[in-house]
Motif scaffolding. Structure first.
Motif, short mmCIF file in Angstrom:
data_model
loop_
_atom_site.label_atom_id
_atom_site.label_comp_id
_atom_site.label_asym_id
_atom_site.label_seq_id
_atom_site.Cartn_x
_atom_site.Cartn_y
_atom_site.Cartn_z
N ASP A 39 0.82 -1.21 0.00
CA ASP A 39 0.00 0.00 0.00
C ASP A 39 0.85 1.26 0.00
O ASP A 39 0.36 2.34 -0.34
N LEU A 40 2.11 1.13 0.39
CA LEU A 40 2.98 2.30 0.49
C LEU A 40 4.44 1.86 0.39
O LEU A 40 4.79 0.78 0.86
N ILE A 41 5.26 2.70 -0.23
CA ILE A 41 6.69 2.42 -0.35
C ILE A 41 7.47 3.53 0.35
O ILE A 41 7.28 4.72 0.05
N ARG A 62 3.24 10.78 8.82
CA ARG A 62 3.25 10.93 7.36
C ARG A 62 2.79 9.65 6.67
O ARG A 62 2.10 9.69 5.66
N VAL A 63 3.18 8.51 7.22
CA VAL A 63 2.75 7.23 6.67
C VAL A 63 1.24 7.07 6.82
O VAL A 63 0.53 6.67 5.88
N ARG A 64 0.71 7.39 8.00
CA ARG A 64 -0.74 7.29 8.22
C ARG A 64 -1.50 8.20 7.25
O ARG A 64 -2.52 7.81 6.69
N LEU A 94 -1.41 6.63 3.76
CA LEU A 94 -2.30 5.47 3.66
C LEU A 94 -3.77 5.89 3.66
O LEU A 94 -4.59 5.30 2.95
N ARG A 95 -4.09 6.92 4.45
CA ARG A 95 -5.46 7.42 4.49
C ARG A 95 -5.85 7.99 3.12
O ARG A 95 -6.93 7.71 2.60
N ARG A 135 -6.38 5.17 0.70
CA ARG A 135 -7.64 4.46 0.94
C ARG A 135 -8.82 5.21 0.33
O ARG A 135 -9.67 4.62 -0.33
N TYR A 136 -8.86 6.54 0.50
CA TYR A 136 -9.93 7.33 -0.09
C TYR A 136 -9.85 7.29 -1.61
O TYR A 136 -10.87 7.18 -2.30
N HIS A 137 -8.63 7.37 -2.12
CA HIS A 137 -8.45 7.31 -3.58
C HIS A 137 -8.92 5.97 -4.13
O HIS A 137 -9.60 5.91 -5.16
N ASP A 138 -8.58 4.88 -3.43
CA ASP A 138 -9.00 3.55 -3.88
C ASP A 138 -10.52 3.41 -3.87
O ASP A 138 -11.11 2.81 -4.77
#
Length: 290
Positions: free
Chosen positions: A40-42, A107-109, A112-113, A116-119
């Protein structure tokens, strides 16, 4: 994904509870791990042995499967030009080293948030409102991804185009609401009869497309025939009348292409559509493999 770091509180405090953390030592390992796990994140350090972070980020953004994954750079420089280059390559944020663990978590949270909204928005935009299936836009994107996978592996890929036979007369005679019921019923049957790995889409009108992963043209024709036979048993009640429906199906498999370079999403669609046209030409309610 990030290289090892000696920052004091990194060890026990990371990853936070509920997060799965994958680690890679260099760009080659990182690229492969990203393709295998689709995180979900790099978290990407600019300074790595061999290939640098900028080059690796460019490789991420050139791969259709990896483009949506957000990238946060870890950098020891405050150089504006470096940050601008990172953003131009598609990074969404950066953290300077030595970093504060609390800031990095925040920053990671946030990243990811946002993802999630984009997805959620992306998923909603790609679902057909009438049937609940994926729509044509999703089909095109997914086909491009599957072709890309196919060119890097020995897996098979097939596509089935499904069309409800003589739908226009039924629609004209009994009205569009009844026609919508038929489309929904056929869509439900296709979805129910498909495998977990298949991608069932509404192509448009009374036409559907099904991506059959890891399936040869012969295997796809067997699956398509099972779907055709099941749909033939459906009937839709209108007052005292029961209306039966049938479908014609055209199947095209990547194994039927002589040259791998000729296999594109458009070429597979055209081959399946041509087979569908032939199925209708032969009398409908049948499966033809192109």
């Amino acid at each position: 994904m990030t290289p090892r770091t000696s920052t004091g509180s990194w060890g026990r405090a990371w990853p936070p509870r509920g997060w799965l953390y994958l680690h890679a030592q260099d760009a080659t390992e990182g690229l492969q791990a990203t393709r295998d796990h689709l995180p979900d994140l790099i978290l990407l350090d600019l300074d790595m042995p061999g290939t640098d972070g900028m080059t690796l980020c460019r490789q991420f953004k050139e791969d259709p499967d990896l483009v949506p994954i957000p990238v946060i750079f870890l950098t020891g420089t405050l150089d504006v030009a470096t940050k601008v280059q990172a953003f131009d390559l598609g990074a969404i944020d950066y953290v300077t080293k030595p970093f504060d663990t609390i800031e990095l978590k925040a920053r990671v949270r946030a990243a990811l948030r946002t993802k999630r909204y984009h997805d959620l928005l992306t998923t909603k935009a790609r679902i057909d409102a009438l049937t609940g299936l994926w729509n044509r836009g999703y089909l095109n994107d997914q086909l491009a991804m599957e072709i890309s996978h196919l060119q890097r592996s020995d897996l098979a890929l097939s596509l089935a185009m499904v069309d409800i036979d003589l739908f226009k007369p039924v629609n004209d005679t009994h009205g569009h609401p009844f026609g919508d019921r038929i489309i929904q019923g056929v869509a439900g049957a296709l979805n129910r009869l498909s495998r977990d790995t298949d991608v069932v889409c509404r192509y448009g009108g009374e036409e559907f497309a099904i991506i059959l992963r890891d399936t040869s043209s012969y295997g796809a024709s067997v699956i398509a025939e099972r779907m055709r036979a099941e749909i033939e048993t459906l009937s839709f009640r209108l007052g005292r009348e029961c209306i039966a429906v049938t479908v014609s199906i055209g199947v095209a498999g990547g194994d039927r292409f002589v040259e791998t370079a000729e296999l594109t999403g458009d070429a597979l669609l055209q081959a399946a559509d041509k087979a569908l046209y032939e199925a209708k030409n032969q009398g409908r309610n049948r499966v033809v493999t192109g």
